[in-house]
Enzyme design. Structure first.
Site, PDB file in Angstrom:
ATOM      1  N   LYS A  54      29.266  12.500  54.432  1.00  0.00           N
ATOM      2  CA  LYS A  54      28.585  12.123  55.678  1.00  0.00           C
ATOM      3  C   LYS A  54      27.222  12.795  55.765  1.00  0.00           C
ATOM      4  O   LYS A  54      26.234  12.191  56.178  1.00  0.00           O
ATOM      5  CB  LYS A  54      29.459  12.501  56.885  1.00  0.00           C
ATOM      6  CG  LYS A  54      30.631  11.552  57.066  1.00  0.00           C
ATOM      7  CD  LYS A  54      31.684  12.089  58.013  1.00  0.00           C
ATOM      8  CE  LYS A  54      32.927  11.208  57.979  1.00  0.00           C
ATOM      9  NZ  LYS A  54      34.076  11.797  58.673  1.00  0.00           N
ATOM     10  N   GLN A  98      35.330  16.873  62.467  1.00  0.00           N
ATOM     11  CA  GLN A  98      36.203  16.346  61.419  1.00  0.00           C
ATOM     12  C   GLN A  98      37.665  16.696  61.716  1.00  0.00           C
ATOM     13  O   GLN A  98      37.993  17.857  61.953  1.00  0.00           O
ATOM     14  CB  GLN A  98      35.777  16.924  60.054  1.00  0.00           C
ATOM     15  CG  GLN A  98      36.525  16.376  58.875  1.00  0.00           C
ATOM     16  CD  GLN A  98      36.270  14.884  58.622  1.00  0.00           C
ATOM     17  OE1 GLN A  98      35.137  14.418  58.680  1.00  0.00           O
ATOM     18  NE2 GLN A  98      37.325  14.138  58.369  1.00  0.00           N
ATOM     19  N   ASP A 121      31.985   8.995  67.123  1.00  0.00           N
ATOM     20  CA  ASP A 121      33.256   8.554  66.553  1.00  0.00           C
ATOM     21  C   ASP A 121      34.028   7.664  67.536  1.00  0.00           C
ATOM     22  O   ASP A 121      35.017   7.054  67.177  1.00  0.00           O
ATOM     23  CB  ASP A 121      34.134   9.775  66.225  1.00  0.00           C
ATOM     24  CG  ASP A 121      34.232  10.033  64.729  1.00  0.00           C
ATOM     25  OD1 ASP A 121      33.969   9.095  63.967  1.00  0.00           O
ATOM     26  OD2 ASP A 121      34.562  11.168  64.347  1.00  0.00           O
TER      27      ASP A 121
END
Ligand code: NDP
Length: 284
Positions: A54, A98, A121
């Site tokens: 990422k 994460q 997200d």
């Protein structure tokens, strides 16, 4: 006949090129590029790879990026302070925490600390609620990546029978919602579903997101179908999907591979959401 393969890697590469061009245009106009902060707590090897990828994606398209690697022993208070600091940092438009977090850290509570306007997200309850109401600020990356692939392949979803196998908050549920929004008739299946093969065989489109290597076998599919494999399972050194690709590809019309299918699209959608977060922040 072998199915046509939907090349997620190529579609994601094209998306990244477009984003990179947009960033160059912004810089020419004197606008600060979008910024993404990625937080990783602990040393889970798979998560380390995801975070590194990422970060590299951000660098390639010209985003500002910060990587926060915290030890597994990090307390909720320390993580909370970092998230609040990033919420207040104007250079950061998107924050990615994460998952999974190490035991002892409350995932739900930590995700809810992320400012909804930086929640790229789309995990914050406010963003999930807006998605449900049909007024999304961001689309969840993996299901949105699947929709982008179907759009790229010019699949008309209206009236089609779509089956989503898996009902997680991250993939299955929002996937079903996005397919329904495009007027597909959607069935959601899960571990208690009875006679799953019959249901999947009757679909036009099957999306599998359960986390079981090669679960969807040739007896569960039929000719002409589109198969989307979201699964990412580590089998030894290899990354394997939820679909028995080699056999299923002999029967169906279109299929996504693993690796090189949904995974790269998820990462591309994260960049797209970060772009969107910057635009919303600038326009107010
Ligand atoms: P979860 O473990 O949260 O959910 C799994 C779902 O699968 C559950 O709803 C479960 O049903 C269902 N399920 C499990 N076993 C069966 C079975 N035998 N038959 C039918 N349904 C079953 O997983 P996630 O949604 O988070 O992830 C799914 C997969 O997708 C994983 O491999 C993950 O790594 C991958 N993934 C890939 C991404 C990408 O970018 N490509 C992004 C995110 C995830 P029940 O609810 O009844 O328990």
């Amino acid at each position: 006949m072998t199915a046509n393969i939907i090349d997620g890697k190529a579609i994601a590469t094209a998306m990244r090129a477009e984003i990179a061009q947009n960033v160059r245009n912004m810089v020419e106009k004197g606008i600060t590029p979008p910024g993404l902060a990625v937080i990783l707590v602990g040393d889970d090897p798979a998560s380390q790879i995801y975070v590194r990828n990422k970060k590299n994606d951000c660098i390639k398209v010209g985003f500002y990026t910060e990587e926060h690697l915290l030890p597994a022993v990090t307390s909720e208070e320390e993580l909370k302070k970092l998230i609040i600091r990033l919420n207040q940092n104007p250079k950061i438009h998107g924050i990615l925490l994460q998952l999974p977090l190490p035991a002892g850290l409350n995932e739900k509570a930590m995700l809810e600390l992320i400012a909804p306007e930086k929640d790229v997200d789309c995990f914050h309850p406010l963003n999930v609620g807006n998605l449900f109401l049909g007024i999304p600020r961001f689309l969840p990356c993996t299901p949105a990546g699947v929709m982008e692939m179907l759009k790229y392949e010019k699949v008309n979803l209206q009236g089609k029978r779509a089956v989503v196998v898996g009902r997680s908050n991250i993939v299955g549920k929002p996937m079903a919602l996005l397919l329904m929004n495009e007027h597909a008739t959607v069935t959601i299946c899960h571990s208690r579903t009875i006679d799953l093969p019959k249901i999947t065989r009757e679909a036009d489109i099957v999306v599998v997101a359960i986390g079981k290597a090669k679960f969807l076998t040739e007896d569960m599919v039929s000719k002409g179908q589109i198969i989307i494999d979201v699964g990412q399972n580590r089998v030894g050194e290899k990354l394997v999907g939820d679909v028995d690709f080699d056999r299923v590809a002999q029967i169906v019309a279109l299929i996504t591979p693993v690796p090189g299918g949904v995974g790269p699209m998820t990462r591309a959608m994260l960049l797209k959401n970060t772009m969107q977060a910057e635009r919303l922040a600038r326009k107010g």
